[in-house]
Every structure is written in structure tokens, then in C-alpha cells.
Write an enzyme that holds these catalytic residues in place. Sequence first.
Site, PDB file in Angstrom:
ATOM      1  N   GLY A 267      36.696 -79.095 -15.626  1.00 54.88           N
ATOM      2  CA  GLY A 267      37.129 -78.920 -14.261  1.00 54.88           C
ATOM      3  C   GLY A 267      38.326 -78.317 -14.534  1.00 54.88           C
ATOM      4  O   GLY A 267      38.566 -77.256 -13.772  1.00 54.88           O
ATOM      5  N   ALA A 268      39.515 -79.099 -15.165  1.00 55.53           N
ATOM      6  CA  ALA A 268      40.660 -78.350 -14.926  1.00 55.53           C
ATOM      7  C   ALA A 268      41.609 -79.428 -15.835  1.00 55.53           C
ATOM      8  O   ALA A 268      41.017 -80.395 -16.379  1.00 55.53           O
ATOM      9  CB  ALA A 268      41.532 -78.819 -13.636  1.00 55.53           C
ATOM     10  N   GLU A 270      45.724 -81.012 -16.964  1.00 52.30           N
ATOM     11  CA  GLU A 270      46.774 -81.342 -16.539  1.00 52.30           C
ATOM     12  C   GLU A 270      48.135 -81.019 -17.222  1.00 52.30           C
ATOM     13  O   GLU A 270      49.015 -81.485 -17.206  1.00 52.30           O
ATOM     14  CB  GLU A 270      46.846 -82.814 -16.381  1.00 52.30           C
ATOM     15  CG  GLU A 270      46.923 -83.858 -17.578  1.00 52.30           C
ATOM     16  CD  GLU A 270      45.644 -84.212 -17.947  1.00 52.30           C
ATOM     17  OE1 GLU A 270      44.361 -83.439 -17.587  1.00 52.30           O
ATOM     18  OE2 GLU A 270      45.675 -85.349 -18.657  1.00 52.30           O
ATOM     19  N   ASN A 271      48.118 -79.814 -18.184  1.00 48.03           N
ATOM     20  CA  ASN A 271      49.173 -79.370 -18.934  1.00 48.03           C
ATOM     21  C   ASN A 271      50.460 -79.576 -18.247  1.00 48.03           C
ATOM     22  O   ASN A 271      50.505 -79.171 -16.998  1.00 48.03           O
ATOM     23  CB  ASN A 271      49.015 -78.107 -19.446  1.00 48.03           C
ATOM     24  CG  ASN A 271      47.539 -77.884 -19.902  1.00 48.03           C
ATOM     25  OD1 ASN A 271      47.000 -78.380 -20.882  1.00 48.03           O
ATOM     26  ND2 ASN A 271      46.926 -76.983 -19.086  1.00 48.03           N
ATOM     27  N   HIS A 303      44.268 -84.504  -8.219  1.00 48.72           N
ATOM     28  CA  HIS A 303      44.117 -85.214  -9.620  1.00 48.72           C
ATOM     29  C   HIS A 303      44.808 -84.833 -10.881  1.00 48.72           C
ATOM     30  O   HIS A 303      45.702 -85.556 -11.236  1.00 48.72           O
ATOM     31  CB  HIS A 303      42.443 -85.181 -10.078  1.00 48.72           C
ATOM     32  CG  HIS A 303      42.184 -85.950 -11.402  1.00 48.72           C
ATOM     33  ND1 HIS A 303      41.728 -87.249 -11.175  1.00 48.72           N
ATOM     34  CD2 HIS A 303      42.358 -85.453 -12.594  1.00 48.72           C
ATOM     35  CE1 HIS A 303      41.559 -87.511 -12.691  1.00 48.72           C
ATOM     36  NE2 HIS A 303      41.970 -86.589 -13.485  1.00 48.72           N
ATOM     37  N   GLU A 304      44.847 -83.672 -11.012  1.00 50.74           N
ATOM     38  CA  GLU A 304      45.548 -82.884 -12.127  1.00 50.74           C
ATOM     39  C   GLU A 304      47.209 -82.982 -11.709  1.00 50.74           C
ATOM     40  O   GLU A 304      47.712 -83.265 -12.684  1.00 50.74           O
ATOM     41  CB  GLU A 304      45.233 -81.277 -12.329  1.00 50.74           C
ATOM     42  CG  GLU A 304      43.922 -81.181 -12.668  1.00 50.74           C
ATOM     43  CD  GLU A 304      43.154 -81.886 -13.613  1.00 50.74           C
ATOM     44  OE1 GLU A 304      44.038 -82.390 -14.616  1.00 50.74           O
ATOM     45  OE2 GLU A 304      41.852 -82.420 -13.605  1.00 50.74           O
ATOM     46  N   HIS A 307      48.172 -86.616 -12.575  1.00 55.11           N
ATOM     47  CA  HIS A 307      48.499 -86.745 -13.869  1.00 55.11           C
ATOM     48  C   HIS A 307      49.858 -86.458 -14.395  1.00 55.11           C
ATOM     49  O   HIS A 307      50.326 -87.063 -15.356  1.00 55.11           O
ATOM     50  CB  HIS A 307      47.491 -85.729 -14.862  1.00 55.11           C
ATOM     51  CG  HIS A 307      46.461 -86.444 -15.250  1.00 55.11           C
ATOM     52  ND1 HIS A 307      46.108 -87.619 -15.520  1.00 55.11           N
ATOM     53  CD2 HIS A 307      45.029 -85.683 -15.169  1.00 55.11           C
ATOM     54  CE1 HIS A 307      44.630 -87.940 -15.961  1.00 55.11           C
ATOM     55  NE2 HIS A 307      44.269 -86.692 -15.423  1.00 55.11           N
TER      56      HIS A 307
HETATM   57 ZN   LIG Z   1      42.247 -86.259 -15.697  1.00 51.55          ZN
END
Ligand SMILES: [Zn+2]
Length: 878
Positions: A267-268, A270-271, A303-304, A307
Amino acid sequence: MRTETEHTIFLKDYAVSPYRIDRAELDVKIGPVLTKVHAFLTVSPRPETPPGTPLVLDGDELKLDSIAVDGLPLALTAYEAAATTLTLREPPNRSFVLETEVTLEPATNLKLMGFYRSGGTWCTQCEPEGFRRITFYLDRPDILAPFKVTMTAPKALAPVLLANGNRVDAGELEDGQHFAVWEDPFPKPSYLFAMVAGDLGAIHDSFTTMSGRTVELGVYAAHGKQEDCLWAMDSLKRSMAWDERRFGREYDLDIFNIVAVADFNFGAMENKGLNIFNDKLVFVQPDSATDDDYYNVERVIAHEYFHNWTGDRITCRDWFQLCLKEGLTVYRDQEFTSDERSRAVKRISDVKTLRAAQFPEDGGPLAHPARPDSYKEINNFYTATVYEKGAEIVRMLATLLGEAGFRKGMDLYFDRHDGEATTIEAFIKVFEDANGVDLQHFQHWYLQAGTPEVTVSDAYDAASQTYRLTLSQQTAPTPGQPDKRPLPIPVKFDLIGPNGAPMGWSAASGDVRDDVLVLDGASATFEFTGVANRPVPSLFRGFSAPVEIVSNATQADRLFLARHDSDPFNRWQALQDVAMALMLGAVGGTDWAEADIAALAAALEDTLESETLDAAFKALALSLPSESLVARTIGSDVDPARIRAVRLALVAALADRLEPALEAAYRANVPEGPYLPDTHQSGLRALRNAALSLLTVGGRPLGATLARAQYESATNMTDRYAALGAVVAAWTPDAEALLGNFRTMFTADPLVLDKWLALNAMAPDEEVVPRLAAILADPAFPRNNPNRLRALMGNFGLNNPAQFARPDGAGFRFVTAFVADVDTRNPQVAARVLTAFRVWRSFEPVRRGAAEAALTALRDAGGLSRNTADILERTLEG
Ligand SMILES: [Zn+2]
């Protein structure tokens, strides 16, 4: 099939790496075809490392061009480059700089792990083990280093150059080249590394943090898509503010960027400071995206972003701890959505997801603990158990400790572990220390697979005014865990009296804490004295634990709760339970009585007409338990065609009785004004469309008429797609024509094409398999794009149970043939689609045999990736 036992990795074998990486500098020269990565790694032996200990770096499909230590090229005898490792036989016994050069060809990287091209854009995906496809490295999450990246590229092809951290330099070079230097001061594991180059458009904004710092925000995407990114930006700013308010967490860099790409396995991601997103979780516009899409963009952006603290600042020591960052961050994003929207509606939606995705995993051959103790392929552990059950475990912790106690634990977690790579044990410890409690028993929620089944029985003694409630728990064996222990289960509850109001009691025995009972042990009896009348218990309010509940409640009790329970989750649950009981009876051969239908219809009608319940809640109340949920509740000898027929009959019976009420709800709940994706408008649309679906799937001619009219006159995608979905689910005579119209009129946008693919995949007609095969065989079909493949094949396997599990086996064989083909290009997509077979043993003998034949043929053909072989092996064995 290869049984690669040598690949199994065990948690008990975890050992600290003998070397650290103190600093990583990358010089990346991006060319039209080839990319050169020149890495300078400052490496140090740990004090306890014996001199002469080899340094073993990870690599995957890398071509080594040169290698040097402290500027001096290494002799051939000093190192060994193998398929997945680069070994320095005798590195210096002091800090040194290891230089390597490799050449990559991003356009041919169809696994979409490492550095690859999506359309014209170069991008990365490194979690969990993609960084080793960029350069040789200690590619494990407990190696934390500050990174500096110098990117050079032809300006015409890639005017935008992005990486983690802050941009510290940039400029023009000869021959149309330019460069940018990015430095990330926060030491991070390699899985959080990110780099993007391309010709991208952007929207910019800023956010002032609680301490008054200004953060520059950017959302990057293909030119022309900027308008589609506005909601993502809005969601980001609200997420940043919420994390300050609710958890006291402030953003730490000067820049936060998001990039949307079209080809993405997840989905994505979180860098640090540079989140990379699947474009479907960024782009929304009213005429091409639904209310659900808006909700998902908001949720995943949050969400990301969250993180940054739970994942980036505090990361995982090893991949067994994946749940540490994912379960916690899902909990955080769920709370964000609950605060931003309706808490009750969010909770019901999340529980529906948990039951649809995690419970079948927990009850099947792929069951594993939220913190597994071994794996063959870590990519196969990005599961509903790690994410959704992981969030449920955190939620139980919050329930047991109370909001203030939970916050104290979180504050200590951030204080104590900032900058570390840590474990589930350390996470539990902060809650113990902050609250002075013992959570060692609770910790087993992370270690034990399977869904506990809680059996409820109760008795009321009028003479002594005593109410006794007995709860007992049992968890079925799962692969590798034959014996289960009882777990501590928080049961939020109340007792409801005959007039619908809560009942008091004078004394209670057992572990009763205000509104929470704790079942800690195989069985417990709670005795309430001074109870004036027989109460109806409202248990597991808000779904306070991820368990299956077997209750002795009667249909009359459930209908009573559906009307009177002040807990909206249980009110919804009671209606679901009533419908489920009717369907289970009918599948088993006991037809429902007219009175049963009348009672359920009346409860639904009361719900529809309630002035206190919100529209989105009413919409959820109108959607009956899915075919898959009925199948899982039956558990064995499942005949999906029979379940489908029974469910349709119930929908028809309800639609017949409720037609006037449904039509009234449909006509009364029209949003006013221009489209807004907010809670109010989206709730109204959800209610209208649930009513429309019930009428249409229930076979009412009015439904088909309204659906067709709505499809044609809709001014937003939510209404158009809902109307088309109802027509397809009912497979009315209009269905094929409207699908064809949608294909022609609206699917120039690939994300809208996904919607068309999904509806085709879920169509209930007998011709669905050949129709999907024709779509896949079309030379124009984008066969390497994960979104397209998942929309078609993921939906077919998981959301079309009757056609997937056709008794002739055609559905099974269609999926295994697809898996075999895609596995050669993108093993992650193939392995994911194959998990649809996790329910195969629950089918009746004919379907079970057909499924086994398809799986065995896939195994016998051989040549599968490790990802797919792992899923296949476990599915057949479990
Ligand atoms: Zn996650």
C-alpha cells in the site's frame, strides 16, 4: 517442490552482528538505462568481535564492479562475491571504509524490490530486504546508520531528485546532468532507505509543529495529477496535528515528502521523511474515487506518517518483531480515524476486516503468531495477523490499563527506546514499569497463534437475585502449536434490564474492573448479587477482544440487544447474529419461519427509523454477514453454492418486507450541496447505497430500476460504482451492458479500471472464469502492475467464493495457472493471490479434491519462487 529447510530462519538464532555500520554514504549515478551505485560504508568491529572475523554483507542480483578498503582495491583473494553475499575474509580490526561499486538496471527489476522504474519514475522499495538489491550491506533492521546520498541524473529525465532526510546541496553539472545531496541525521535501518528520481509534479504546503518549527510538505506525482493529491496533503496535516495532540509526538525533520507511484507491491512505505505510496492510496477526485477511497487515503497517509515514531525512530530488532511497529501503528491509525470520524462505525468496519482477513488466516494452514518464531520468506509475514491482530493486542492492552495507563506506557516507550531497534518484550515491559503491573501472561497474545473461542453461559436465580455468568475459552491447535494456553481476555460488559436500561448490582465476585471482566484462565464464573431481574448481558462491547464468541443467547435476547444496547457495536453485532443464526439453520436444512424473518425485518426497520443512530451505522446494519463469514462459521464440509443460495434467499425475504422502508431511506438521505468526502455526506451515501443494494440483490424490480437510473445520473464515483456493484452482485439483465458501458466511458484512468476489474472478478454468473481469462489474455492488459493483478485475481479468489470454489475445479485451476505465470515476474503478488486457498480443507469432498488437485499440480510443475513455494507448502501441509 523444493523443501528449502536450509532457508528457515529462527528467532532463537538471533545474534548481534559482529560489525556495525557507523555511516553510509551513497553516490548514485542514474542513467537512462543503467544506474551506478558507489557506496562508502564506515564499518567497525564490535569490541567483542575476535580479530579476523569475516564481514558478510547481503546482496541480491548485484553485479560487483569494484571493491576497496580505505581507498585501496582489494585483492581477489581477500573477498568472495556469491549469489546473496559479499564476504570480506579478513577485514581490518578497526574502523574502516568499505567502498563498493555496482551497476543496476532498474527497468528490468520487475520484482519491484530495490531500485526500479515505475513508468518514467525511478523509485525504491527496501522493506524488508530490498536494500541488498541496491548495494551490498548489513541489510537487517538492527543495523542503524546515518545516511548521506548524492544523486546525479540527466535533468531532462529526472528534474526531481529526492531521498531521506534534508536536502543539503544541489546544483547543475555538465552535459545536462544535475545533482542533489540528501542527508538524514537520524540513524536508520536500511529498510527505511528511499530514493526517487523523475519528472514529477508536486503540491507543496507547510506545517508548524507544536514547538513552532516549520516543516515543508510535498506530495509528488505524475504531472497533471496535482489536484488528485490535495486530499492526501490535507490528511497528512491532520495526522501531524493528531499525533501531537494524542501522543505528544512532534515531527523531527525540516521536510516531509510523499511520492505516488503506479507500480507498487504494497500500500505504502514509511521511509524516513520520504514516504512512497501506491498511487491508489494518494489520488482521489469525486468523479473517479469513492468515499471508501477517500477514507483509505486518509487512513494510510496517517498510518505511514505515524510510523515516524513507531517504526522509524523506534524500529524492530529483527523481522520477527514486525508486529512491534505494524500492530502498534495500525492501532494508532485506527484511533486517528475514530477521532476524526465515527468511532462506532470505524470499530465495526475494522472488526469486519479482522473477521474477513485475519480469522480465516488464524484458523487455517497459514496460521502464525503475531510474533512468529520462524520463517522461510519474511515477505509472506506481512499478514492480517501481524497487522490487524497486532492492533487488537495493543487495543486490549489499552482496555486493560485504561487510557491514562496506556499513555503512560507509550510515553515511557518513546523515552526509553528512542533511537533503538527493539522487541515485543521491551514493548510489554514499558507498560509493566509505567503501571506497576505484571503482563507476562498477557504477552502470550503475541506468541500464540489461533483465535480463542469463548463460550458464554449464564443463569439467573430470582429467589436470591443472583446472576451468574460463566465464560470459558479454548483455542484449536495451529501448525506447529498443538497445545494452547488460556489467554487473559478483557470483556467489556454491562447488564441490561427488561426495560432496556443498565441494571445495577450490589456485589460482584471474580475479576470485575468497572465495565471490564477479565477471563484469565480456562474458565471463570462471575457472580452478581442484588440483581433485581433477569438481565440480558451485553458482552465484548466494542469487540473488546479478538475472539470467537459462542453464546447461549436466544434470538429474542439478540433482538432485544439490537434495540436496546447502548453499545453501538453490540447493537450491530446482535443484528448480525440474528441473521447468521437464520442462515446457519437454513444451510443445515432447517428453514426459517415467517415469524423469524418478520422479527429481523422489524428490528432492521426500527434501526433505519432511529433518530439517534447515524447513517453510516444504519448502512452497516443493512449489510448481512458475507458468504465467506457464513462458510467459516460452518467450518467444515462447506458448499459455497448452497451458502450463496441461502444468503440470497434471506436478502430476498428481507427486501420483500422492507421495500417501503428501504425506498424511504433511499429517497430521504440525499446529500445536499457539492460532493464532500466528510462523515456526514459519506454516511448518507452509504445508507442510500446499502438500501439500494438490498433492494437490487433482493430481486425487487424497484431496486434494478433505481440502480440503473442512479448509475446513469450519478455525479460522483461513489454513487455510480455502488449502483453498478448492486447490478453486478444481483446479475440483473442490465449487468453486462452496464459493465461494458463503464469500461468504455470511465476506465481511461487505471485506478478506475481496477474498479471494473474488481466487479468482473466478483460477478456471480457461471461465465466469470472465461470472462476473466479473456481480460487477462488481452495484449493490452497491464500484466506487470500489482494493482491491476490484485484487483482481478485477488478479488476473484477472496471475494467470489462460489465461483472460485466451483465443483468442477475451473476456478481453482484458473488461479493456480495465474500464480505459476506471475510468479516468474513478481513472486510477492503470486504468493499473495495463492493465499485464497487457505480455506481449501473446509470444503465438501468434491471441491476439496479439486482444490488439492490444482495445488498439487502447481507443486509438481516446480520452478516456483521461495515466496510462492512457502505459501504452497504450508497450504498443502497445514
Ligand atoms: Zn505499517
